[in-house]
Design a protein around this motif. Structure first.
Motif, short mmCIF file in Angstrom:
data_model
loop_
_atom_site.label_atom_id
_atom_site.label_comp_id
_atom_site.label_asym_id
_atom_site.label_seq_id
_atom_site.Cartn_x
_atom_site.Cartn_y
_atom_site.Cartn_z
N GLY A 155 49.62 -12.41 -39.06
CA GLY A 155 49.44 -11.36 -40.05
C GLY A 155 50.49 -10.27 -40.04
O GLY A 155 50.46 -9.37 -40.89
N GLY A 156 51.39 -10.33 -39.09
CA GLY A 156 52.45 -9.33 -39.06
C GLY A 156 53.43 -9.53 -40.20
O GLY A 156 53.37 -10.52 -40.93
N GLY A 157 54.34 -8.58 -40.33
CA GLY A 157 55.34 -8.68 -41.37
C GLY A 157 56.04 -7.37 -41.61
O GLY A 157 55.92 -6.43 -40.82
N LEU A 158 56.75 -7.32 -42.72
CA LEU A 158 57.48 -6.12 -43.12
C LEU A 158 56.70 -5.43 -44.23
O LEU A 158 56.32 -6.07 -45.22
CB LEU A 158 58.88 -6.51 -43.61
N VAL A 159 56.47 -4.15 -44.06
CA VAL A 159 55.71 -3.38 -45.04
C VAL A 159 56.31 -2.00 -45.17
O VAL A 159 56.90 -1.48 -44.21
CB VAL A 159 54.22 -3.32 -44.64
N GLN A 160 56.18 -1.41 -46.34
CA GLN A 160 56.68 -0.05 -46.53
C GLN A 160 55.73 0.97 -45.93
O GLN A 160 54.52 0.72 -45.79
CB GLN A 160 56.88 0.23 -48.02
N SER B 201 49.66 -1.44 -45.89
CA SER B 201 48.62 -1.98 -45.02
C SER B 201 48.94 -3.41 -44.61
O SER B 201 49.63 -4.14 -45.32
CB SER B 201 47.27 -1.99 -45.76
N LEU B 202 48.41 -3.76 -43.46
CA LEU B 202 48.46 -5.13 -42.96
C LEU B 202 47.17 -5.40 -42.22
O LEU B 202 46.56 -4.48 -41.65
CB LEU B 202 49.63 -5.34 -41.99
N ARG B 203 46.77 -6.67 -42.19
CA ARG B 203 45.64 -7.06 -41.37
C ARG B 203 46.10 -8.13 -40.39
O ARG B 203 46.54 -9.21 -40.79
CB ARG B 203 44.47 -7.59 -42.19
N LEU B 204 45.98 -7.81 -39.12
CA LEU B 204 46.33 -8.76 -38.08
C LEU B 204 45.10 -9.55 -37.67
O LEU B 204 43.99 -9.03 -37.67
CB LEU B 204 46.90 -8.04 -36.86
N SER B 205 45.33 -10.80 -37.31
CA SER B 205 44.25 -11.65 -36.82
C SER B 205 44.59 -12.13 -35.42
O SER B 205 45.76 -12.35 -35.09
CB SER B 205 44.06 -12.87 -37.73
N TYR C 152 40.06 -8.99 -35.70
CA TYR C 152 40.99 -8.48 -36.70
C TYR C 152 41.39 -7.04 -36.37
O TYR C 152 40.62 -6.30 -35.76
CB TYR C 152 40.34 -8.51 -38.09
N LEU C 153 42.56 -6.68 -36.82
CA LEU C 153 43.01 -5.29 -36.76
C LEU C 153 43.53 -4.92 -38.15
O LEU C 153 44.60 -5.38 -38.55
CB LEU C 153 44.09 -5.09 -35.70
N GLN C 154 42.75 -4.13 -38.87
CA GLN C 154 43.16 -3.65 -40.19
C GLN C 154 43.97 -2.39 -39.99
O GLN C 154 43.48 -1.42 -39.38
CB GLN C 154 41.93 -3.37 -41.05
#
Length: 127
Positions: free
Chosen positions: A8-13, A17-21, A80-82
């Motif tokens: 669930g990681g990635g590049l975001v401004q 938001s991101l949600r990790l699993s 999960y980590l929102q």
């Protein structure tokens, strides 16, 4: 084989938001506290959040309180980590880990009390 796999990681401004699993295999997640940790370049690994085996207790580092939310779905063997309102200082590799036997979620997680770590997922927040 006992394993934790983060995704669930990635590049975001900034502000996004991101949600990790954190998916577990080889063991039943139900019996364990699970913690999230992160490590930024040149910094020590720090505890971010934890959730008790039943999900009724959670803890957060002050730096993420009010922005991050941890949850678990024991039926899916996943935690999960929102992450909301992301900031550039949240940029790091994020890891999940299993609390050692009988380890509860009573304070911000300390890596010394966790074993069976995942490989990590990169979160990059651009400003």
């Amino acid at each position: 084989q006992l394993q934790l796999v983060e995704s669930g990681g990635g590049l975001v401004q900034s502000g996004g938001s991101l949600r990790l699993s954190c998916a577990a295999s080889g063991f039943t997640l139900d019996y364990y506290t699970i913690g999230w940790f992160r490590q930024a370049p040149g910094k020590e690994r720090e505890g971010v959040s934890c959730i008790s085996s039943s999900g009724d207790r959670t803890k957060y580092a002050d730096s993420v309180k009010g922005r991050f939310s941890i949850s678990r779905d024991n039926a899916k063997n996943t935690v999960y980590l929102q992450m909301n309102s992301l900031k550039s200082e949240d940029t790091a590799i994020y890891y999940c880990a299993r609390g050692m036997q009988f380890r509860g979620c009573v304070s911000v997680p300390d890596a010394r009390h966790y074993d069976n770590w995942g490989q990590g997922t990169q979160v990059t927040v651009s400003s």
